[in-house]
Structure formats: C-alpha cells, structure tokens
Design an enzyme around this catalytic site. Structure first.
Site, PDB file in Angstrom:
ATOM      1  N   GLU A 114      -7.292  29.795 -14.986  1.00  0.00           N
ATOM      2  CA  GLU A 114      -7.002  28.727 -15.953  1.00  0.00           C
ATOM      3  C   GLU A 114      -6.559  27.500 -15.176  1.00  0.00           C
ATOM      4  OE1 GLU A 114      -3.567  30.305 -17.912  1.00  0.00           O
ATOM      5  OE2 GLU A 114      -4.749  31.259 -19.466  1.00  0.00           O
ATOM      6  N   LYS A 116      -4.173  24.796 -13.939  1.00  0.00           N
ATOM      7  CA  LYS A 116      -2.718  24.749 -13.893  1.00  0.00           C
ATOM      8  C   LYS A 116      -2.329  23.388 -14.436  1.00  0.00           C
ATOM      9  CE  LYS A 116       1.231  25.630 -10.901  1.00  0.00           C
ATOM     10  NZ  LYS A 116       2.090  24.568 -11.373  1.00  0.00           N
ATOM     11  N   ASP A 118      -0.221  20.291 -15.484  1.00  0.00           N
ATOM     12  CA  ASP A 118       0.942  19.709 -14.830  1.00  0.00           C
ATOM     13  C   ASP A 118       1.856  19.084 -15.877  1.00  0.00           C
ATOM     14  OD1 ASP A 118       2.530  19.164 -12.747  1.00  0.00           O
ATOM     15  OD2 ASP A 118       1.314  17.540 -11.919  1.00  0.00           O
ATOM     16  N   TYR A 229      -0.342  29.789 -22.710  1.00  0.00           N
ATOM     17  CA  TYR A 229      -1.002  30.623 -21.696  1.00  0.00           C
ATOM     18  C   TYR A 229      -0.391  32.007 -21.508  1.00  0.00           C
ATOM     19  CZ  TYR A 229       2.487  28.105 -18.858  1.00  0.00           C
ATOM     20  OH  TYR A 229       3.625  27.532 -18.390  1.00  0.00           O
ATOM     21  N   LYS A 317      -3.357  25.674  -5.414  1.00  0.00           N
ATOM     22  CA  LYS A 317      -3.045  24.262  -5.616  1.00  0.00           C
ATOM     23  C   LYS A 317      -4.190  23.353  -5.162  1.00  0.00           C
ATOM     24  CE  LYS A 317       0.616  22.880  -6.724  1.00  0.00           C
ATOM     25  NZ  LYS A 317       2.025  22.921  -6.353  1.00  0.00           N
ATOM     26  N   CYS A 411      -0.001 -20.529   3.890  1.00  0.00           N
ATOM     27  CA  CYS A 411      -1.066 -19.535   4.002  1.00  0.00           C
ATOM     28  C   CYS A 411      -0.959 -18.887   5.387  1.00  0.00           C
ATOM     29  CB  CYS A 411      -2.431 -20.206   3.837  1.00  0.00           C
ATOM     30  SG  CYS A 411      -3.799 -19.146   4.317  1.00  0.00           S
ATOM     31  N   CYS A 414      -4.362 -20.310   7.465  1.00  0.00           N
ATOM     32  CA  CYS A 414      -4.580 -21.723   7.790  1.00  0.00           C
ATOM     33  C   CYS A 414      -3.299 -22.546   7.698  1.00  0.00           C
ATOM     34  CB  CYS A 414      -5.670 -22.312   6.898  1.00  0.00           C
ATOM     35  SG  CYS A 414      -5.142 -22.540   5.191  1.00  0.00           S
ATOM     36  N   CYS A 429      -4.083 -19.783  -1.642  1.00  0.00           N
ATOM     37  CA  CYS A 429      -4.250 -20.772  -0.591  1.00  0.00           C
ATOM     38  C   CYS A 429      -5.233 -21.780  -1.158  1.00  0.00           C
ATOM     39  CB  CYS A 429      -4.826 -20.107   0.660  1.00  0.00           C
ATOM     40  SG  CYS A 429      -5.542 -21.302   1.804  1.00  0.00           S
ATOM     41  N   CYS A 434     -10.297 -22.762   4.449  1.00  0.00           N
ATOM     42  CA  CYS A 434      -9.464 -21.783   5.161  1.00  0.00           C
ATOM     43  C   CYS A 434     -10.367 -20.707   5.765  1.00  0.00           C
ATOM     44  CB  CYS A 434      -8.466 -21.147   4.188  1.00  0.00           C
ATOM     45  SG  CYS A 434      -7.615 -19.714   4.844  1.00  0.00           S
TER      46      CYS A 434
HETATM   47  S1  IVH Z   1       1.535  31.436 -15.984  1.00  0.00           S
HETATM   48  C1  IVH Z   1       4.218  34.648 -14.731  1.00  0.00           C
HETATM   49  N1  IVH Z   1      -0.415  29.769 -16.455  1.00  0.00           N
HETATM   50  O1  IVH Z   1       3.168  26.396 -13.583  1.00  0.00           O
HETATM   51  C2  IVH Z   1       3.296  33.518 -14.819  1.00  0.00           C
HETATM   52  N2  IVH Z   1       1.658  28.908 -15.671  1.00  0.00           N
HETATM   53  O2  IVH Z   1       4.419  26.758 -10.956  1.00  0.00           O
HETATM   54  C3  IVH Z   1       4.000  32.306 -15.284  1.00  0.00           C
HETATM   55  N3  IVH Z   1       1.708  26.452 -15.447  1.00  0.00           N
HETATM   56  O3  IVH Z   1       6.129  27.924 -14.697  1.00  0.00           O
HETATM   57  C4  IVH Z   1       3.198  31.137 -15.544  1.00  0.00           C
HETATM   58  N4  IVH Z   1      -0.343  26.094 -16.143  1.00  0.00           N
HETATM   59  O4  IVH Z   1       5.090  25.991 -16.148  1.00  0.00           O
HETATM   60  C5  IVH Z   1       0.850  29.898 -16.037  1.00  0.00           C
HETATM   61  N5  IVH Z   1      -2.222  28.364 -16.948  1.00  0.00           N
HETATM   62  C6  IVH Z   1      -0.955  28.514 -16.533  1.00  0.00           C
HETATM   63  C7  IVH Z   1      -0.145  27.428 -16.168  1.00  0.00           C
HETATM   64  C8  IVH Z   1       1.161  27.660 -15.735  1.00  0.00           C
HETATM   65  C9  IVH Z   1       0.770  25.539 -15.719  1.00  0.00           C
HETATM   66  C10 IVH Z   1       3.062  26.131 -14.959  1.00  0.00           C
HETATM   67  C11 IVH Z   1       4.168  26.910 -15.632  1.00  0.00           C
HETATM   68  C12 IVH Z   1       4.796  27.703 -14.509  1.00  0.00           C
HETATM   69  C13 IVH Z   1       4.491  26.843 -13.334  1.00  0.00           C
HETATM   70  C14 IVH Z   1       4.574  27.592 -12.041  1.00  0.00           C
END
Ligand code: IVH
Length: 674
Positions: A114, A116, A118, A229, A317, A411, A414, A429, A434
């Site tokens: 999935e 991640k 932010d 999630y 990451k 400037c 020049c 300028c 120039c």
């Molecule tokens: S699962 C035990 N799934 O990332 C597993 N976390 O750095 C717990 N996060 O605390 C998290 N997208 O806030 C999971 N698809 C995703 C996520 C996700 C973002 C965040 C979440 C977690 C943090 C860890």
C-alpha cells in the site's frame, strides 16, 4: 564496559532525538527533515547495539510522543505500532529473507503493498457500530482524544455501514489523516495573505489541523481525508488475510489506501514500488514510500511484534524530497530582462533524486518573509521535476552573527543603480546593455524554443560579449567565419559549424522569432497565440495594448509588456536589423479571434508537460493546430488532454486532481492520425 564518553554520547543523541520528536509530534513544527531524523535514529540504534545500553527514555523504546497537555488522553487497547524502514532494495530483500527464515519456509509468501501515506496516524473506535472515540497515535499506547475534530472529516464514517451482525461490539479502525496537496497549497496561500508562517509540509498541516484546540478552523479540518489501513480490535473472524481486512474496511464504508496491491513475492513487491515511485508526483496526496505487510494473518501472528514495530511489515521508503543543508552564500543573478534574483548557494545535498547546490530566493520580499541568512541551516525541498526551494529556516541552528540579507543597490554585473517599481516584487537592473542581460538574452535567443542556434553556448557568448563583437542580439548574424575562427579555443571546424547553424537559424517562424526577442512574459505559448492572431509582425508591432488585451488568452500584463516593447525605438530598430541581416519567416494564415479550428481535434485543448520522446514542443504544437486543436499552458477543467513526457511534474498532478485525461506521445500520435 561503557566509558563516560560513550554515555555522554548516548545521552546527547537521546536528548537530541527526543527534542525533535516533540517538535514533530506535539508542536507539528519539525526543524529537521525526516531523512535527517532517520539518520540520527539509526545512529542511536547503532550506538545502543554497540554499547549494549538503551537509556530509559530512549526514543527507540517507543513510537511518537505522549499526549500534549490540553487533550484528554485516549488509550489504545491494542498498541499502535510504528514501522521499520527499508531504505533500498537490499534492505527490502533482507526483510523478506528474515521473514522466510523465521517462518522456516522456502516458498514465497504474498505481501500486501500500500502507499505509505504521509500524514498523521489515528485510531477510530466504534462501539456497536457508532463512532465513540477518535484519537491520535500519541506514544502508541496513549494518544490524544480528538474525536470532535475527527467528526468533521467527510471520510470518517460516523457509523459503520452494514447491519449489527457484520461487525463486533468494539471495532477500532486505524488509518492515516492526510491533507491533499491542493488543499495544502490553498491553506498556505491564505496563511501567507494573513501574514502567517507557511506549513512546512502537508503532513504537519494535517497533524496540526487535527490537534486544534481553540478557535477551530473548520475549513481546514474539512480539507483533511482519512484513509483506513488496519484494524486494532474487532477484526472479522472470517478474515484470513490482510486483503480481507482491507475488503472489510471498504465494506464498512471506509476509503482505503489508493492503488493497494497483493504482490506474490519480493520481485513483484519491488516492481510495485517502482510503479508507485514513478506516479508519486502525479498523486493528489503525498506518499513517502510503500508499506508491505505479510498477507496471511496466521503468518503475521507467527512472526509477532517487537516493542516498537511488527516483524511482519516494513516501510520501503522513497528517496527523501526534503533535506536540511547550509546556506553558504547568497548572490544576486541578473536575468535577460534585468530582473535581479537572489540565489542561495547551498552546501550540496542529495534530495528528490538529484544533488542540489543552488536554490532561488525569488526576490527581496521572499527573503524577508522567510528571513533566510548566510550561515543558516535550511530545509530544502525538491518534489518531482519541480525546482528546488527553501521551505524554512532552522532558527535553532542560526549562528549568532548571521545578518539579514539585503540585495545590493548596484547591479552586481554592470553597477547601474537598481530600481524597484512601486508594487513590483522584482528589483531590476535598468541598463539594457548590461553584459549579464545581453548574455542571457543571447542564450535565450539560441535556445530550442527560439532560434535554436546549435553551438552558441555559454563560453562563446561570453567571449563575443567580452570582445564587444556582439553588442545587441542581431549582431550574431553579422559575424564572419574568420572572426569566429580567431577566438581562443574555437578552431576552424567549430567556426564553420557555428556559421552553418547561424545560416540555418535565419530561416525561422514568426512564433520562434517572437520568443527569440525575449519580450518579458512572451514564452512559447503567448508567441504562438500572437503570431496566429496577427499573421505578420508589422501588424503586431503597431497593435495597441487595448487591441492586444482583446485577444482571448492575452491579459493586461502581457498586453502592456508587448505594446511597451514595440513602442521603444531601439527595439524596433533591432527588429529591422534582424531582417536586414536575413532573418525571415513565412507569413501565417491569420486565424479569426475566437474562431474554432477545423479538423479531427477541433475544439480540443491540450497541455504539454515534460519531454516527449520524439516530438519537440513546437512540433507537437503545430500538429495540434493543424488538426484544429489548441494548446494552453495551464491545466484546467476545460483541458481535454494533458500530454505527458519524461520528467513531467506539477501539471500531471493537477491533471490527476481535476480528473483530466493524461496521454503519452504514442496516444497523441494515434489521435492525430484519426
Ligand atoms: S500500517 C503495524 N499502513 O506510517 C503496522 N501504516 O512509519 C502499523 N502509515 O504509524 C502501520 N501509511 O501512521 C500502515 N498503508 C499504511 C500506512 C501506514 C502510512 C503510517 C502510520 C504508521 C507510520 C509508520
């Protein structure tokens, strides 16, 4: 045996990390980039391993920070864990090997991948199907009760969908609260208008919005989105795999992470990672990696959890898009229109996939607003193909003797006294002669969108100006081969080549010639519009600002710039000189203002972004127009297609937000051939 020095090192690292944790989790105002935090965290982990000592308050013992004052504590019966990171392919493979070894099995096991997201992790507790408590992650065991705020989010169901039999008495749903990029941009704009500091990134803006205590900004809260999630308590007994949990969440009425996928083995997981990384810039919300979870819940149980993280999941990451670095110098650069731009020279830093060593500070107002000074440590951001920018200054690391920066009064090239018109953010300028302006005008004229003069690069331009062989743009067409060959490091061959390129460049088109003149505000799109409206140059030269403004797509600023440019005797003389020296273009069929074109693409508008594999911008544009379509610079709801090539960025994202179709060059050629 640990020495006193070791202990002191440990203490310092722990204190430093704890301070940054508080800034991040409680104040929503981080001072260092995530990448820098991760590095320090890993250094601490390494030192703890090396010394065999973990201090009682070490951040490696916990996730996040305890609840801040002002919020009621909310306990998580099942702890909310964090995730281990994999920074590259080898670390993801090592994770898979570790899992296989612990499970003692040869066969591959499926991973659910999935994005991640932010944002800020939250838990929603439902009692008998109704939302009872919504809380932040806090330190993983106790978070902050932010129920009232969470209830404002449209994507937080107030009740689970389905009849009472389809969920347990108590169900806790975990997920991420994020602020979509469009809302983030809007929020920062309105903050700037109110004189407030901008948020560093959407995640902090989201976390901050959730944790508002007083005078709650509803609009800001409602711009947040929740994506589910995981399930803490009350997972359906029938669920055997992580994907079944995701399906249950969707059935209950939650939105889940977009584009999740089951990957049968690590190679499939890596391919998925690559795909998401490529789409990153086009997504409507920020993602900083991919989370992989062992799909079989029975295997998850076998693998178990450590204090801080599960053994059955990992976050792969993405390369950091924000980094911290040092401002070594601020210098002023003079552009082709005379605009003086302050630029920060940075200690080189790898961010967003490239090494960045300069960042524009735009103008004096921008410097004042961000208060960037030489010697400052700053947060740099580079997302997609967007130019790097300075997001904020780390005030805690400012040297005591750092002084506010002011642009010089003369400037830097020049020496002419600079001017800044009332209401204009740009300092200029005023001297058109120039050398810096001339140099940049010449390079602009030689560029691909203008006269496309191969071989007229920075070095030769510098020599031509220095020797006063060229004092104005048309002068390059008066150069002779012998003079060129006589220049240092030139030689006869290169001289002949450049002469040939100059001869080719003389046969051009009206839009290209207009771009070459370097009129402020007149880029490829505007030049094309002007050329198609007027058909020939003389009509354009004598047009008034009013006539120009009447054209659809030409605003008052462009109109004023164009009229002002051609009103100047020197400029008109320059144009005449180009013509005398043999620069020419065919007359264009004049298009009636507003008249729709004819052809297979009649009425369709296109936006080009990125570099196409075979067609140049101008080629693509002339083909659209030949087929009756038109090209604009900005993506809007009315755009029919965005044509994206390599290194496409913000426009792609905009297209995704507005639901505009995105096609590649192949699909475009297909459309054109119909
Ligand atoms: S699962 C035990 N799934 O990332 C597993 N976390 O750095 C717990 N996060 O605390 C998290 N997208 O806030 C999971 N698809 C995703 C996520 C996700 C973002 C965040 C979440 C977690 C943090 C860890």
């Amino acid at each position: 045996m640990t020495t006193r020095a070791d202990n002191a090192r440990l203490r310092t690292l722990v204190d430093d990390l704890n301070r940054h944790l508080r800034l991040y989790h409680q104040q929503d105002a981080p001072e260092i980039s995530d990448a820098e935090y991760d590095r320090r965290f890993r250094a601490l982990e390494g030192l703890e391993r090396e010394l065999g000592v973990v201090l009682a308050d070490s951040p490696t013992r916990r996730v996040g920070a305890p609840p801040a004052e002002g919020f009621a504590p909310a306990e998580h019966r099942v702890p909310m864990l964090s995730l281990d990171n994999a920074m590259n392919e080898a670390e993801l493979r090592a994770f898979a090997e570790r899992v296989a070894k612990q499970l003692d099995r040869e066969a591959a096991f499926a991973l659910l991948g999935e994005p991640k997201l932010d944002g800020a992790g939250v838990e929603l507790l439902y009692e008998r199907g109704e939302l009872a408590v919504g809380s932040t992650r806090g330190d993983g065991r106790v978070g902050e009760d932010v129920t009232a705020n969470l209830r404002q989010l449209g994507s937080v169901p107030l009740a689970l969908r389905g009849d009472a039999g389809s969920f347990a008495e108590r169900v806790s749903v975990r997920g991420e609260v994020v602020m979509p990029l469009a809302s983030f941009a809007r929020l920062n704009k309105s903050r700037a208008a109110r004189g407030l500091a901008a948020f560093v990134n959407p995640r902090n803006a989201a976390a901050g919005a959730l944790r508002q205590l007083h005078e709650i900004d509803l609009e800001r809260l409602r711009s947040l989105e929740f994506r589910a999630y995981a399930i803490g308590e009350g997972a359906p007994a029938a669920a055997l795999r992580q994907r079944d949990l995701v399906a249950a969440l969707e059935a209950w009425g939650f939105e889940t992470s977009p584009r999740w996928r089951v990957c049968e083995d690590v190679d499939a997981a890596l391919a998925y990672y690559g795909e998401l990384l490529a789409q990153r810039a086009a997504l409507p919300m920020e993602i900083d990696g991919v989370v992989f979870k062992v799909d079989e819940l029975a295997l998850q149980r076998d693998l178990g959890e450590l204090a801080r993280v599960p053994r059955w999941a990992i976050a792969s990451k993405f390369p950091a898009q924000q980094e911290t670095t040092l401002v070594e110098e601020i210098f002023a650069s003079v552009g082709r229109t005379g605009a003086i731009t302050p630029v920060a020279r940075l200690r080189p830093v790898f961010v967003g996939g490239v090494t960045v060593s300069n960042a524009s500070l735009h103008n004096q107002d921008e410097i004042d607003r961000k208060d960037v000074r030489v010697g400052d440590t700053v947060v740099i951001q580079r997302a997609g193909d967007v130019i790097p920018q300075i997001v904020s200054v780390v005030l805690a690391e400012r040297p005591a003797d750092a002084l506010p920066f002011k642009l010089p009064r003369g400037c830097p090239v020049c020496g002419a006294e600079v001017v800044r018109a009332e209401g204009d953010a740009v300092t200029r300028c005023p001297n058109r002669a120039c050398p810096a302006q001339l140099r940049n005008r010449l390079l602009h004229m030689a560029g691909r969108g203008a006269l496309d003069i191969d071989g007229l690069g920075e070095k030769i331009v510098a020599q031509l100006i220095e020797r006063e062989l060229v004092n104005a743009l048309p002068d390059v067409f008066a150069l002779d081969e012998a003079t060129l060959a006589g220049l240092p490091r030139m030689g006869e061959k290169s001289a002949a080549k450049l002469m040939a390129a100059l001869a080719r460049a003389k046969d051009t088109t009206l839009p290209r010639f207009l771009v070459a003149l370097g009129i402020p505000e007149v880029g490829v799109n505007v030049a094309d519009l002007l050329a198609s409206q007027f058909g020939e140059l003389d009509a354009l030269i004598s047009a008034s600002a009013e006539q120009l403004t009447a054209i659809d797509g030409v605003g008052p600023v462009i109109a004023e710039r164009v009229a002002h440019y051609f009103a100047d005797e020197t400029q008109r003389a320059e144009v005449a000189r180009f013509r005398e020296l043999g620069v020419r273009w065919p007359a264009l069929a004049r298009r009636e203002p507003g008249a729709a074109g004819e052809g297979p693409l009649a009425g369709k508008t296109f936006v080009l972004t990125g570099t196409l594999p075979t067609l140049s911008r101008l080629d693509a544009q002339s083909r659209f127009e030949a087929a009756g379509g038109s090209v604009t610079g900005q993506v809007s709801k009315k755009t029919s297609y965005v044509v994206a090539g390599e290194a496409a960025g913000g426009k792609l994202r905009k297209a995704a937000e507005l639901g505009v179709s995105v096609i590649d060059e192949a699909a475009l050629l297909e459309l054109l051939s119909r």
